[in-house]
Design a protein around this motif. Structure first.
Motif, PDB file in Angstrom:
ATOM      1  N   CYS A 194       0.835  -1.201   0.000  1.00 57.55           N
ATOM      2  CA  CYS A 194       0.000   0.000   0.000  1.00 57.55           C
ATOM      3  C   CYS A 194       0.868   1.249   0.000  1.00 57.55           C
ATOM      4  O   CYS A 194       1.935   1.279   0.648  1.00 57.55           O
ATOM      5  CB  CYS A 194      -0.899   0.015   1.239  1.00 57.55           C
ATOM      6  SG  CYS A 194      -2.296  -1.132   1.142  1.00 57.55           S
ATOM      7  N   PRO A 195       0.454   2.292  -0.709  1.00 55.92           N
ATOM      8  CA  PRO A 195       1.246   3.532  -0.722  1.00 55.92           C
ATOM      9  C   PRO A 195       1.172   4.265   0.622  1.00 55.92           C
ATOM     10  O   PRO A 195       0.185   4.154   1.352  1.00 55.92           O
ATOM     11  CB  PRO A 195       0.586   4.348  -1.837  1.00 55.92           C
ATOM     12  CG  PRO A 195      -0.812   3.824  -1.922  1.00 55.92           C
ATOM     13  CD  PRO A 195      -0.736   2.378  -1.557  1.00 55.92           C
ATOM     14  N   ILE A 196       2.226   4.987   0.929  1.00 55.03           N
ATOM     15  CA  ILE A 196       2.297   5.789   2.155  1.00 55.03           C
ATOM     16  C   ILE A 196       2.024   7.246   1.795  1.00 55.03           C
ATOM     17  O   ILE A 196       2.602   7.778   0.844  1.00 55.03           O
ATOM     18  CB  ILE A 196       3.687   5.675   2.817  1.00 55.03           C
ATOM     19  CG1 ILE A 196       4.044   4.203   3.074  1.00 55.03           C
ATOM     20  CG2 ILE A 196       3.734   6.476   4.114  1.00 55.03           C
ATOM     21  CD1 ILE A 196       3.111   3.504   4.031  1.00 55.03           C
ATOM     22  N   VAL A 197       1.112   7.869   2.505  1.00 56.67           N
ATOM     23  CA  VAL A 197       0.797   9.286   2.271  1.00 56.67           C
ATOM     24  C   VAL A 197       1.122  10.079   3.525  1.00 56.67           C
ATOM     25  O   VAL A 197       1.080   9.552   4.650  1.00 56.67           O
ATOM     26  CB  VAL A 197      -0.687   9.472   1.891  1.00 56.67           C
ATOM     27  CG1 VAL A 197      -0.980   8.814   0.558  1.00 56.67           C
ATOM     28  CG2 VAL A 197      -1.608   8.920   2.963  1.00 56.67           C
ATOM     29  N   LYS A 198       1.479  11.323   3.345  1.00 54.98           N
ATOM     30  CA  LYS A 198       1.819  12.184   4.481  1.00 54.98           C
ATOM     31  C   LYS A 198       0.605  12.973   4.930  1.00 54.98           C
ATOM     32  O   LYS A 198      -0.039  13.652   4.140  1.00 54.98           O
ATOM     33  CB  LYS A 198       2.948  13.132   4.099  1.00 54.98           C
ATOM     34  CG  LYS A 198       4.308  12.445   4.018  1.00 54.98           C
ATOM     35  CD  LYS A 198       5.426  13.458   3.898  1.00 54.98           C
ATOM     36  CE  LYS A 198       6.787  12.768   3.947  1.00 54.98           C
ATOM     37  NZ  LYS A 198       7.900  13.748   3.877  1.00 54.98           N
ATOM     38  N   ASN A 199       0.311  12.854   6.192  1.00 53.36           N
ATOM     39  CA  ASN A 199      -0.763  13.621   6.810  1.00 53.36           C
ATOM     40  C   ASN A 199      -0.110  14.591   7.786  1.00 53.36           C
ATOM     41  O   ASN A 199       0.075  14.297   8.964  1.00 53.36           O
ATOM     42  CB  ASN A 199      -1.732  12.679   7.524  1.00 53.36           C
ATOM     43  CG  ASN A 199      -2.951  13.418   8.057  1.00 53.36           C
ATOM     44  OD1 ASN A 199      -3.112  14.615   7.819  1.00 53.36           O
ATOM     45  ND2 ASN A 199      -3.801  12.705   8.788  1.00 53.36           N
TER      46      ASN A 199
ATOM     47  N   ALA B 164       3.413  10.064   8.474  1.00 56.36           N
ATOM     48  CA  ALA B 164       3.238   9.223   7.293  1.00 56.36           C
ATOM     49  C   ALA B 164       2.302   8.074   7.648  1.00 56.36           C
ATOM     50  O   ALA B 164       2.564   7.333   8.602  1.00 56.36           O
ATOM     51  CB  ALA B 164       4.576   8.692   6.804  1.00 56.36           C
TER      52      ALA B 164
ATOM     53  N   GLU C 105      -2.347   4.740   2.997  1.00 58.62           N
ATOM     54  CA  GLU C 105      -3.558   5.200   2.313  1.00 58.62           C
ATOM     55  C   GLU C 105      -4.768   4.437   2.841  1.00 58.62           C
ATOM     56  O   GLU C 105      -4.801   3.208   2.845  1.00 58.62           O
ATOM     57  CB  GLU C 105      -3.404   4.974   0.801  1.00 58.62           C
ATOM     58  CG  GLU C 105      -4.644   5.197  -0.008  1.00 58.62           C
ATOM     59  CD  GLU C 105      -5.107   6.649   0.004  1.00 58.62           C
ATOM     60  OE1 GLU C 105      -6.313   6.871   0.231  1.00 58.62           O
ATOM     61  OE2 GLU C 105      -4.260   7.537  -0.201  1.00 58.62           O
TER      62      GLU C 105
ATOM     63  N   CYS D 192      -6.574   1.851   0.628  1.00 58.16           N
ATOM     64  CA  CYS D 192      -5.763   0.649   0.438  1.00 58.16           C
ATOM     65  C   CYS D 192      -5.755  -0.208   1.700  1.00 58.16           C
ATOM     66  O   CYS D 192      -5.860  -1.433   1.628  1.00 58.16           O
ATOM     67  CB  CYS D 192      -4.337   1.043   0.063  1.00 58.16           C
ATOM     68  SG  CYS D 192      -3.263  -0.347  -0.292  1.00 58.16           S
TER      69      CYS D 192
ATOM     70  N   ARG E  12      -7.817   2.247  -8.078  1.00 58.42           N
ATOM     71  CA  ARG E  12      -7.425   3.644  -7.925  1.00 58.42           C
ATOM     72  C   ARG E  12      -6.291   4.044  -8.855  1.00 58.42           C
ATOM     73  O   ARG E  12      -6.383   5.048  -9.565  1.00 58.42           O
ATOM     74  CB  ARG E  12      -7.034   3.899  -6.457  1.00 58.42           C
ATOM     75  CG  ARG E  12      -6.915   5.376  -6.104  1.00 58.42           C
ATOM     76  CD  ARG E  12      -8.178   6.166  -6.430  1.00 58.42           C
ATOM     77  NE  ARG E  12      -9.363   5.526  -5.903  1.00 58.42           N
ATOM     78  CZ  ARG E  12     -10.570   5.591  -6.468  1.00 58.42           C
ATOM     79  NH1 ARG E  12     -10.734   6.251  -7.598  1.00 58.42           N
ATOM     80  NH2 ARG E  12     -11.621   4.999  -5.928  1.00 58.42           N
ATOM     81  N   GLU E  13      -5.205   3.255  -8.888  1.00 51.23           N
ATOM     82  CA  GLU E  13      -4.060   3.632  -9.707  1.00 51.23           C
ATOM     83  C   GLU E  13      -4.302   3.373 -11.194  1.00 51.23           C
ATOM     84  O   GLU E  13      -3.873   4.151 -12.035  1.00 51.23           O
ATOM     85  CB  GLU E  13      -2.813   2.858  -9.250  1.00 51.23           C
ATOM     86  CG  GLU E  13      -2.350   3.179  -7.837  1.00 51.23           C
ATOM     87  CD  GLU E  13      -1.816   4.593  -7.713  1.00 51.23           C
ATOM     88  OE1 GLU E  13      -1.372   5.155  -8.736  1.00 51.23           O
ATOM     89  OE2 GLU E  13      -1.863   5.147  -6.600  1.00 51.23           O
TER      90      GLU E  13
END
Length: 727
Positions: free
Chosen positions: A181-186, A190, A193, A196, A208-209
């Motif tokens: 799963c991709p990591i997103v910054k909040n 980090a 997603e 995911c 999604r991608e």
């Protein structure tokens, strides 16, 4: 006529005439009607036009070899459905028991109708429009309906090739982009997603991608530029493969037809070496015999046989039309039908070997997660340590140990067990999760490949296989459009092919918007099934009941050089039409019982949800079915009431190279006999040749054959071959 002509000799002879008109003409020297006294129409002989017609008949493109033709038919019939539809149906409908109804229906429906299409294409040497115009002009709409269905199917089928192209290029990296799963910054934190985390890495990458899918078909969301570019590449590949007709597509087939088998064998060998592969295969082929009594199983088996062989699309007829007249198309039909079946079985072995491995991985993950829950309950005294069997070691917990522990806890804590939130973690439950179509190829299979050693290599091979499977089927589908149109309207092959691909790409943009996947589902479910079933029923009726099964069997005997089995006589005349009518009725009932809808991906819930089509989408759905079926009644009405010409206004009989060419005549059969033999029909003895080929069961007289009407016009000939001009 020459003095030594066989007909002239018979005129001055006192012998009884014992041969039919067709037999006499078969031995005549080539005489061109337009340049002889037989020209009773007053038509002026156009040497240039006549030469062009002869050149067109004689210089029709041909396959370079028998192998090239067989590979083309295999490439067309063996498609994506063999990989992701057949295994699902096999699992759903009784495992190994499903193979019995499938094989039975393949023999009594699939093989006879496949042989029929090969035979008419090879005999008449035209695409679907020319073939059905020739056999029965009133049912000439069959060819046009086939072209429309091919167009609808080609529109969305190439989108699937586009998806495969996207995954193919994404596979050239390690780790594979759908493995985590991709990591997103909040802010400064980090996090994974959310969408995911609530589904899975492969599911997220797909929805999604890849598709960037909207929540419903009503939310267009604009074009997905990545998929638009992939669709352009897909149509470019099809256009390049088709631009020179079979000269270019035939060469492509050497690779696109054989490469998938190389990949399937490699995957089977690799899959059998994976842990849990045998579990998947055993689960797959364990027969559930009670399923064989379910009518739904037989309906789905018949539908799969029908589509697996590509019946009704016109691609089979188009490919066969480039064969020599003496080619053994019966052998071809049997070979391709059973190769298709064994390919489906091979693909099923591969799929369930890999899914068995995946099920073991998922089951182990389930055991670990639930074991951690139990340890937490033990540490907080929610559960007593006395409930844990003494031999259980949490450091090396097996699925068997967990199941034993699970049963003990469930028995002791019966009243509060649901509150614990423990899962059974049964391998059987994982194996029973039915996956088909895009869900199998782009989610389940891709997830399994992330656990393979050297996973990018296997991913590249898998999606290259899908591209080749799709390309082989697309070449056949496009041939079902280009061959009859080029034959009928004499347009330039290259110009029409390029124009067709460009137009299809522009129309296909509807499938690469963010809601495009829902349109793919709509077209896949409704644009072809019912119209094609009607088309194949009418094909069967046109040959067996209008043209005449006996006449058709006679022509096959002359063409092949041997007598086809009586089995085909009865299946064409009775068994296949009845079975196809039952299938059509069941399909209509299924459409009425199951409300039209689709599975939508809801982003906020990270889950699929079944939604009904809105009113405007229902209008599109109904229009697809009507539009694909419209040529059938339209052409029938126009020709029944002579609102359009079908070439029936002139007599043109040509004797050429020992075969009789036919243009439709206004004269009755008896008038025609009198005209050729210069005798009054009543004075002409009944033709009873001493040697006749097989006419079919129950035939009393060869005259039934020679006088049987061809379509509605009553001018069929035993030795009728490739028509000089389209009807």
């Amino acid at each position: 006529m020459p003095k030594n002509s066989k007909v002239t000799q018979r005129e001055h002879s006192s012998e009884h005439v014992t041969e039919s008109v067709a037999d006499l003409l078969a031995h005549e020297e080539p005489v061109d009607y337009k340049r002889s006294v037989l020209n009773v129409t007053g038509e002026t002989w156009d040497k240039q036009k006549d030469g062009e017609e002869e050149l067109d008949a004689e210089n029709r493109p041909a396959w370079n070899s028998k192998l090239q033709y067989i590979l083309a038919q295999i490439g067309y019939s063996v498609g994506l459905g063999n990989v992701w539809r057949f295994p699902y149906l096999c699992q759903k409908n009784g495992g190994g028991a499903y193979l019995v109804p499938y094989l039975v229906l393949l023999i009594i429906i699939g093989l006879p109708l496949f042989f029929l299409e090969l035979a008419v294409g090879q005999r008449i040497r035209r695409g679907s429009i020319g073939v059905w115009n020739y056999i029965c002009p009133r049912l000439g709409g069959i060819g046009y309906a086939s072209c429309l269905v091919c167009f609808f199917v080609g529109l969305y089928y190439n989108v699937i090739i586009g998806w495969s192209i996207f995954y193919f290029f994404k596979s050239f990296q390690y780790p594979l982009p759908w493995s985590e799963c991709p990591i997103v910054k909040n802010g400064s934190v980090a996090v994974v997603e959310t969408e995911c985390e609530r589904s899975s890495a492969t599911t997220y990458f797909w929805y999604r991608e890849t598709l960037d899918i909207s929540n419903s078909i009503s939310e267009s969301g604009g074009l997905n530029w990545k998929m638009t570019l992939c669709l352009l590449v897909a149509w470019s590949l099809v256009g390049l493969a088709m631009i020179k007709g079979i000269q270019s597509s035939g060469k492509v087939m050497y690779f696109s037809s054989l490469f998938p088998y190389v990949v399937l064998v490699c995957f089977l060998v690799r899959g059998l070496l994976l842990r849990g592969a045998v579990d998947g295969i055993m689960h797959m082929f364990t027969p559930k015999l009670d399923k064989m009594l379910d009518p739904q199983v037989w309906r789905e088996a018949a539908t799969q046989v029908f589509f697996a062989l590509g019946l009704g699309f016109g691609g089979v007829i188009a490919f066969s039309s480039y064969n020599k007249q003496d080619n053994n198309c019966h052998f071809d039909a049997t070979l391709v039908s059973f190769i298709n079946f064994f390919t489906s079985v091979l693909a099923t072995l591969v799929v369930f070997a890999v899914l068995g491995f995946k099920a073991n991985i998922m089951n182990e993950k389930c055991v670990v997660e639930n074991a951690e829950k139990i340890l937490g309950y033990l540490n907080t005294n929610v559960l007593s340590h006395d409930l844990i069997p003494p031999h259980v070691n949490f450091s090396h917990l097996t699925a068997k140990d967990y199941n034993e522990m699970y049963r003990v806890i469930m028995t002791v804590k019966e009243g509060h067990f649901k509150e614990l939130g423990l899962d059974a973690c049964l391998l059987e439950d994982e194996l029973n999760k039915s996956v088909q179509g895009t869900g199998l190829a782009f989610i389940a299979f891709t997830e399994a490949m992330t656990h393979f050693p050297a996973s990018p290599f296997w991913s590249v091979m898998f999606f290259l296989m899908l591209i080749n499977l799709g390309l082989g089927s697309m070449i056949g589908t496009m041939s079902g459009i280009t061959t009859p149109i080029i034959d009928t309207f004499k347009v330039r092959k290259e110009v029409f092919t390029v124009g067709c691909c460009i137009f299809a790409f522009l129309v296909g943009l509807i499938f690469v918007q963010r809601s495009g996947n829902y349109f793919v589902t709509m077209f896949d479910d409704y644009s072809a099934t019912l119209p094609l079933t009607v088309v194949v029923i009418l094909e069967n009726i046109a040959v067996a009941w209008i043209y005449g099964t006996k006449k058709f069997m006679q022509e096959l005997t002359e063409m092949l050089g041997f007598r086809p089995y009586q089995f085909y006589y009865y299946t064409w005349k009775y068994v296949s039409p009845i079975c196809m009518a039952v299938l059509m009725t069941a399909s209509i009932i299924q459409l009425g019982v199951s409300p039209p809808g689709y599975s939508a991906w809801i982003r906020e819930e990270a889950a699929e949800k079944f939604l009904f089509y809105p009113t405007w989408a229902m209008a599109i759905l109904i229009s697809l079915i009507i539009l694909a079926s419209l040529p059938l009644p339209l052409v029938f009405i126009l020709r029944q009431f002579h609102l359009v010409s079908d070439g029936s206004n002139a007599l043109s009989v040509t004797y050429k190279k020992g075969r009789m060419m036919k243009d439709i005549s206004n004269l009755e059969d008896n008038d025609e006999t009198r005209f050729i033999l210069s005798k009054v029909p009543s004075e002409t003895p009944s033709p009873m040749p001493t040697h006749r080929s097989y006419l079919g069961p129950g035939s009393n007289s060869p005259m039934e054959m020679s006088s049987a009407p061809n379509g509605r016009y009553g001018s069929g000939y035993l030795l009728a071959s490739t028509p000089e001009s389209e009807l």
